[in-house]
Design a protein around this motif. Structure first.
Motif, mmCIF file in Angstrom:
data_model
loop_
_atom_site.group_PDB
_atom_site.id
_atom_site.type_symbol
_atom_site.label_atom_id
_atom_site.label_comp_id
_atom_site.label_asym_id
_atom_site.label_seq_id
_atom_site.Cartn_x
_atom_site.Cartn_y
_atom_site.Cartn_z
ATOM 1 N N TYR A 208 -3.566 13.228 13.616
ATOM 2 C CA TYR A 208 -4.316 12.045 14.056
ATOM 3 C C TYR A 208 -5.307 11.692 12.959
ATOM 4 O O TYR A 208 -6.395 12.255 12.888
ATOM 5 N N LEU A 209 -4.914 10.754 12.072
ATOM 6 C CA LEU A 209 -5.678 10.555 10.840
ATOM 7 C C LEU A 209 -5.569 9.119 10.363
ATOM 8 O O LEU A 209 -4.732 8.344 10.829
ATOM 9 N N VAL A 210 -6.420 8.777 9.427
ATOM 10 C CA VAL A 210 -6.243 7.562 8.637
ATOM 11 C C VAL A 210 -6.179 7.986 7.174
ATOM 12 O O VAL A 210 -6.727 9.020 6.796
ATOM 13 N N ARG A 211 -5.457 7.170 6.366
ATOM 14 C CA ARG A 211 -5.195 7.560 4.989
ATOM 15 C C ARG A 211 -5.724 6.490 4.039
ATOM 16 O O ARG A 211 -5.647 5.290 4.330
ATOM 17 N N GLU A 212 -6.231 6.962 2.940
ATOM 18 C CA GLU A 212 -6.708 6.080 1.883
ATOM 19 C C GLU A 212 -5.559 5.189 1.382
ATOM 20 O O GLU A 212 -4.400 5.602 1.396
ATOM 21 N N ASP A 213 -5.885 3.978 0.939
ATOM 22 C CA ASP A 213 -4.868 3.084 0.352
ATOM 23 C C ASP A 213 -4.165 3.771 -0.822
ATOM 24 O O ASP A 213 -4.775 4.571 -1.534
ATOM 25 N N ALA A 214 -2.914 3.412 -1.043
ATOM 26 C CA ALA A 214 -2.196 3.934 -2.208
ATOM 27 C C ALA A 214 -2.801 3.335 -3.489
ATOM 28 O O ALA A 214 -3.142 2.145 -3.515
ATOM 29 N N PRO A 215 -2.976 4.172 -4.515
ATOM 30 C CA PRO A 215 -3.467 3.622 -5.793
ATOM 31 C C PRO A 215 -2.361 2.796 -6.468
ATOM 32 O O PRO A 215 -1.191 2.885 -6.092
#
Ligand code: 1VU
Ligand code: MG
Length: 360
Positions: A208-215
């Motif tokens: 259950y997470l959110v992820r940083e945008d892809a570089p």
């Protein structure tokens, strides 16, 4: 409810004690669960009095069906034999968790416990509460039993918030009776009832997470496979916040429930602290190691109290705005500080070690 306010505070049975108009704050940082049919646990109860705010004789889940009677009878014996436990006088409150209202045991739990130890029982925890109707049922039955037993003090009710319908009806549950003392969030039953997909008893979940945008690479294309920060989110945030608002609205107390990973005392502390910061006054302890965690987490830190007292002093009559350490303080931030100072005073009154820390 459609009752008039006057009726709300009339006893529900002739001869029953008058309902309380306010639920007094009593420290209840840890609600420590024990199985009254387990001799090893029962042995430890007398020495726990005074070290924990609440001892709860559990009759419901975690008690084997074959032991339900022994647990009920064991609780009667412990309450009668243990000095300083329950009934306003002692340092440690006595609570019980009765079986669910649709189980074969709930009626006998109440009709046995109230006559035998009603003067010692401070709070009855009712599991799997779905709506106000469950509280109304227990409310009237308790009034009848209290009248019959000649009790002079009403036993309070605590509901476990552990069904989807209970969460949907949380406001009416809190306001269903002047006996309502508080709510606990029951993460295991609630997860099952909602068909959440966690098998843990409280705590987070790595999925259950959110992820940083892809570089982006040099050509500006997204590198989806790159290492990206992931931030685990709190599965319980919505429910705790909803429970806290409902309890505060009705002048009753919210609690985190169980944390099942007994060995992970670090994550237990995190779960308890999240609840504390959002407004809860305590949590359940399932094992002796969790008492110390709850006592510590649900007591404001010495640093917070020192700061809060400086704000109180700087604010004088409590109105206006001042600068302290580069920050604006005013009537509202003073109220935030008073929440902590009042809690510290209430805890210091029952805990000499804390008093020394806060006064130092
Ligand atoms: O050293 P001894 O052998 O004499 O004693 C053991 C043990 O009996 C005792 N102990 C406790 N004493 C009082 N209260 C307790 N809650 C308690 N738990 C254990 O302490 C000594 C050391 O115990 P341990 O570390 O060997 O632990 P065990 O493997 O014996 O027991 C662990 C469990 C988790 C099974 C036990 O602590 C327990 O049953 N706790 C209560 C569980 C409970 O109440 N569950 C219901 C609430 S949660 C829910 O309803 C939804 C999830
Ligand atoms: Mg449960």
């Amino acid at each position: 409810s459609h009752k008039s306010p006057k009726d709300f505070f009339a006893p529900l049975a002739v001869g029953a004690p008058a309902p309380v108009r306010e639920i007094p704050f009593r420290p209840s940082r840890a609600i420590h669960f024990f199985d009254p049919s387990n001799p090893k646990m029962v042995d430890k109860i007398p020495q726990m009095v005074g070290t924990v705010d609440v001892l709860l004789g559990n009759l419901e889940d975690a008690i084997k069906a074959d032991n339900k009677l022994a647990a009920r009878e064991g609780l009667v014996q412990i309450a009668q034999a243990t000095a300083g436990l329950g009934g306003q006088s002692g340092p440690t409150q006595l609570w019980t968790r009765i079986n669910a209202l649709d189980s074969p045991w709930a009626l006998d739990d109440l009709t046995t416990l109230v006559p035998a130890i009603g003067d010692k029982l401070d709070v009855i925890m009712v599991p799997k509460v779905q709506g106000a109707e469950d509280i109304h049922y227990v409310d009237r039955l308790l009034a009848q039993l209290e009248a019959k037993a000649g009790l002079t003090r009403p036993i309070l009710i605590h509901a476990i918030l552990e069904t989807a319908r209970g969460v949907a009806n949380v406001e009416e549950i809190c306001g269903a009776s002047p006996r309502m003392q508080g709510l606990s969030l029951g993460p295991a039953d609630l997860a099952a009832d909602r068909k959440m997909k966690t098998t843990r008893v409280g705590g987070g979940h790595p999925g259950y997470l959110v992820r940083e945008d892809a570089p982006r690479d040099a050509e500006g294309a997204y590198a989806y496979d790159a290492d990206r920060f992931r931030f685990q989110q709190d599965l319980w945030h919505y429910t705790i916040a909803k429970m806290v608002d409902a309890c505060a609205t009705h002048g009753i107390y919210p609690y985190w429930g169980p944390f099942g990973d007994i060995k992970d005392t670090v994550a237990c502390e995190d779960q308890f602290r999240n609840a504390f910061l959002l407004g809860c006054v305590g949590a359940w302890s399932l094992h002796p190691v969790q008492i110390e965690i709850a006592n510590r987490v649900f007591s404001p830190s010495v640093e917070d109290i020192r700061h809060a007292r400086r704000v109180v002093a700087a604010m004088g009559d409590g109105t206006g705005a001042v600068m302290l350490d580069g920050k604006m303080e005013d009537d509202a931030s003073l109220k935030q500080c008073l929440v902590l100072v009042e809690l510290a005073d209430q805890l210091a009154a029952i805990d000499p070690k804390l008093k020394e820390l806060y006064d130092g």
